[in-house]
Motif scaffolding. Structure first.
Motif, PDB file in Angstrom:
ATOM      1  N   SER A  30      19.162 -25.355  40.412  1.00 59.10           N
ATOM      2  CA  SER A  30      19.828 -25.010  41.614  1.00 59.10           C
ATOM      3  C   SER A  30      19.852 -23.450  41.732  1.00 59.10           C
ATOM      4  N   LEU A  31      20.038 -23.110  43.090  1.00 57.76           N
ATOM      5  CA  LEU A  31      20.151 -21.733  43.425  1.00 57.76           C
ATOM      6  C   LEU A  31      21.233 -21.861  44.460  1.00 57.76           C
ATOM      7  N   THR A  32      22.651 -21.510  44.055  1.00 55.52           N
ATOM      8  CA  THR A  32      23.892 -21.662  44.901  1.00 55.52           C
ATOM      9  C   THR A  32      24.262 -20.292  45.589  1.00 55.52           C
ATOM     10  N   VAL A  33      24.543 -20.458  46.722  1.00 54.39           N
ATOM     11  CA  VAL A  33      25.109 -19.215  47.681  1.00 54.39           C
ATOM     12  C   VAL A  33      26.586 -19.561  47.795  1.00 54.39           C
ATOM     13  N   VAL A  66      24.430 -13.598  40.229  1.00 55.13           N
ATOM     14  CA  VAL A  66      24.361 -12.415  40.985  1.00 55.13           C
ATOM     15  C   VAL A  66      25.697 -12.212  41.711  1.00 55.13           C
ATOM     16  N   HIS A  67      26.213 -10.774  41.448  1.00 57.52           N
ATOM     17  CA  HIS A  67      27.422 -10.505  42.186  1.00 57.52           C
ATOM     18  C   HIS A  67      27.502  -9.653  43.253  1.00 57.52           C
ATOM     19  N   ILE A  68      27.908 -10.060  44.376  1.00 54.15           N
ATOM     20  CA  ILE A  68      28.072  -9.249  45.805  1.00 54.15           C
ATOM     21  C   ILE A  68      29.530  -8.752  45.742  1.00 54.15           C
ATOM     22  N   PRO A  69      29.731  -7.498  45.606  1.00 57.68           N
ATOM     23  CA  PRO A  69      31.174  -7.072  45.600  1.00 57.68           C
ATOM     24  C   PRO A  69      31.776  -6.628  46.988  1.00 57.68           C
ATOM     25  N   PHE A  70      31.203  -7.313  48.047  1.00 58.11           N
ATOM     26  CA  PHE A  70      31.642  -6.803  49.229  1.00 58.11           C
ATOM     27  C   PHE A  70      32.394  -8.043  50.073  1.00 58.11           C
ATOM     28  N   CYS A  71      33.169  -7.735  51.039  1.00 59.18           N
ATOM     29  CA  CYS A  71      34.065  -8.770  51.829  1.00 59.18           C
ATOM     30  C   CYS A  71      34.427  -8.095  52.956  1.00 59.18           C
ATOM     31  N   ARG A  72      34.855  -9.079  54.189  1.00 54.62           N
ATOM     32  CA  ARG A  72      35.140  -8.297  55.287  1.00 54.62           C
ATOM     33  C   ARG A  72      36.728  -7.974  54.993  1.00 54.62           C
ATOM     34  N   SER A  73      37.473  -8.951  54.541  1.00 52.63           N
ATOM     35  CA  SER A  73      38.924  -8.699  54.319  1.00 52.63           C
ATOM     36  C   SER A  73      39.360  -9.305  53.063  1.00 52.63           C
ATOM     37  N   THR A  85      19.607 -22.159  36.435  1.00 49.20           N
ATOM     38  CA  THR A  85      20.322 -22.123  37.594  1.00 49.20           C
ATOM     39  C   THR A  85      20.504 -20.513  37.973  1.00 49.20           C
ATOM     40  N   VAL A  86      20.683 -20.485  39.552  1.00 45.01           N
ATOM     41  CA  VAL A  86      21.195 -18.934  39.801  1.00 45.01           C
ATOM     42  C   VAL A  86      22.348 -19.419  40.812  1.00 45.01           C
ATOM     43  N   TYR A  87      23.208 -18.483  40.416  1.00 43.17           N
ATOM     44  CA  TYR A  87      24.468 -18.359  41.401  1.00 43.17           C
ATOM     45  C   TYR A  87      24.696 -17.129  41.952  1.00 43.17           C
ATOM     46  N   ILE A  88      24.765 -16.984  43.448  1.00 39.99           N
ATOM     47  CA  ILE A  88      25.066 -15.679  44.031  1.00 39.99           C
ATOM     48  C   ILE A  88      26.422 -15.905  44.559  1.00 39.99           C
ATOM     49  N   GLY A  89      27.451 -15.144  43.916  1.00 39.78           N
ATOM     50  CA  GLY A  89      28.666 -15.015  44.415  1.00 39.78           C
ATOM     51  C   GLY A  89      29.350 -13.787  44.506  1.00 39.78           C
ATOM     52  N   GLY A  90      30.871 -13.743  44.823  1.00 41.43           N
ATOM     53  CA  GLY A  90      31.360 -12.318  45.242  1.00 41.43           C
ATOM     54  C   GLY A  90      32.883 -12.594  44.911  1.00 41.43           C
ATOM     55  N   GLY A  91      33.560 -11.693  45.794  1.00 36.48           N
ATOM     56  CA  GLY A  91      33.080 -11.203  46.972  1.00 36.48           C
ATOM     57  C   GLY A  91      32.722 -12.341  47.829  1.00 36.48           C
ATOM     58  N   THR A  92      31.863 -11.852  48.916  1.00 34.54           N
ATOM     59  CA  THR A  92      31.395 -12.669  49.929  1.00 34.54           C
ATOM     60  C   THR A  92      29.804 -12.324  50.062  1.00 34.54           C
ATOM     61  N   PRO A  93      29.059 -13.087  49.659  1.00 32.85           N
ATOM     62  CA  PRO A  93      27.362 -12.809  49.701  1.00 32.85           C
ATOM     63  C   PRO A  93      27.111 -12.886  51.121  1.00 32.85           C
TER      64      PRO A  93
END
Length: 378
Positions: free
Chosen positions: A91-94, A8-15, A58-66
């Motif tokens: 595993s489910l990684t964040v 799962v891609h979270i395409p957001f970050c603070r900077s 497995t599940v991996y939630i990455g980004g960006g910054t989840p």
């Protein structure tokens, strides 16, 4: 029974970090809610066809910054995966940025179903962190690990980098020692790559990027590859080290040709033969999914030689290397007919070793991995 993975891609970050060319965007908070809703819809639409293919490994939630998302939103995503895909086998990684989490956030992730956390530290040096555009300092990095441990995570990975502008061997040694003192289970450590379109690439173009010289960078590499195994971290992939049993099963899946489905803007999928890519524009992704349209498109089909090369490159990155039987089963071609001469040449130079069914790189081969990979081009 066959298995598959979910990314799962979270395409957001603070900077945006100065080395980063990933699909991640700061200043898009107004889209958080609609993006999570679109993810919900994509999770539902993909889950049935994937469950027919096997079990979720497995599940991996990455980004960006989840973890730039409010914790309730990120926990909702984890809950949706569980509801529609079912339980995962391993595993489910964040992924987490130290500047965006605290113990309560970590506790909520654990309660939602995450059981592995990957913390992007890069360095414990405040001077270097500022130099590469990170939003946290060294103390926050230590606190993020401690918060994860206090919340109950016992499978914690951190990312470190070497070859950074202004980084000395002493800087790297200090960061590695601090990582080892934290009692974590996994360390990923990457050499800086200058990617087009990044701040660092532009600085290099105008002569304002001072990197460690080749000799210093080689000393950094040699230090990493010797000290981490001496502390019980097995090098199971070129850039990854783990305590026994704590290897990243998700990433091992990528390297060993396990199919995966990518959810979210810019996410990639692979069905074992073809690769697919979701549109990278966040607002377009939201529009397509919300309208019931497929956000993915098939990437250009690879010919057989390219597929074989990709398979070889990925497998060679791992400590186990290439299984000749698996190669022959997948491609219906003799491994020795395709690569026998290459293996003979590289074993003679001390870059490869054959152990039964497996062909893998030696420590010397891993050091000069690009030389090895070039030989596997068809």
């Amino acid at each position: 029974m066959s298995m598959y993975e979910v990314y799962v891609h979270i395409p957001f970050c603070r900077s945006k970090c100065w080395y980063c060319d990933f699909a991640s965007h700061p200043g898009m908070e107004k889209y958080f809610s609609s993006y999570v809703n679109a993810l919900d819809m994509e999770i539902q639409s993909c889950s049935d066809k994937m469950k027919e293919k096997g079990s979720l490994h497995t599940v991996y939630i990455g980004g960006g910054t989840p973890t730039v998302l409010p914790k309730d939103m990120l926990c909702h995503i984890i809950g949706s995966i569980g509801e529609y895909f079912g339980s995962y086998d391993d595993s489910l990684t964040v992924e987490a940025n130290p500047g965006t989490v605290n113990e309560d956030y970590m506790l909520k992730l654990l309660e939602a179903g995450a059981n592995r956390i990957s913390i992007g530290v890069q360095s414990f040096s405040d001077r270097l962190l500022k130099r590469i555009g990170r939003i946290h300092d060294g103390a926050q990095a230590v606190r993020a690990v401690r918060d994860a441990q206090s919340a109950g995570f016992n499978n914690i990975s951190i990312d470190l980098m070497y070859g950074l502008p202004g980084q000395s061997l002493r800087d790297l040694i200090d960061s590695v020692n601090k990582a080892l003192d934290l009692g974590i289970q996994h360390i990923s450590i990457y050499g800086l790559q200058l990617e087009d379109g990044t701040v660092f690439s532009r600085q290099k173009d105008i002569g304002r990027l001072e990197l460690p010289d080749d000799e210093t960078e080689e000393q950094m590499y040699d230090y990493i590859t010797s000290v981490l195994p001496s502390h019980g971290f097995r090098r199971y992939e070129i850039s990854n080290y783990a305590q026994p049993g704590f290897e990243s099963k998700h990433n091992l899946g990528y390297w060993h040709d396990v199919p995966y489905v990518g959810l979210g803007a810019a996410a990639h999928s692979y069905d074992g033969i073809m690769r697919y890519e979701n549109c990278s524009d966040v607002t377009e992704y939201i529009r397509l999914v919300s309208s019931g349209d497929d956000p993915s498109s098939q990437e250009e089909a690879s010919d057989m030689n390219i597929r074989i090369e990709e398979y070889a490159f990925l497998a060679l990155r791992t400590a186990d290397g290439i299984s000749m039987k698996s190669f022959e089963s997948k491609f219906d071609r003799s491994f020795n007919d395709v690569y026998g001469a290459v293996v003979k040449k590289l074993t003679g130079r001390g870059y490869l070793k054959v152990d039964g069914d497996n062909v893998h790189m030696t420590r010397l081969g891993a050091k000069w991995g690009n030389v090895v990979f070039r030989e596997f081009l068809l």
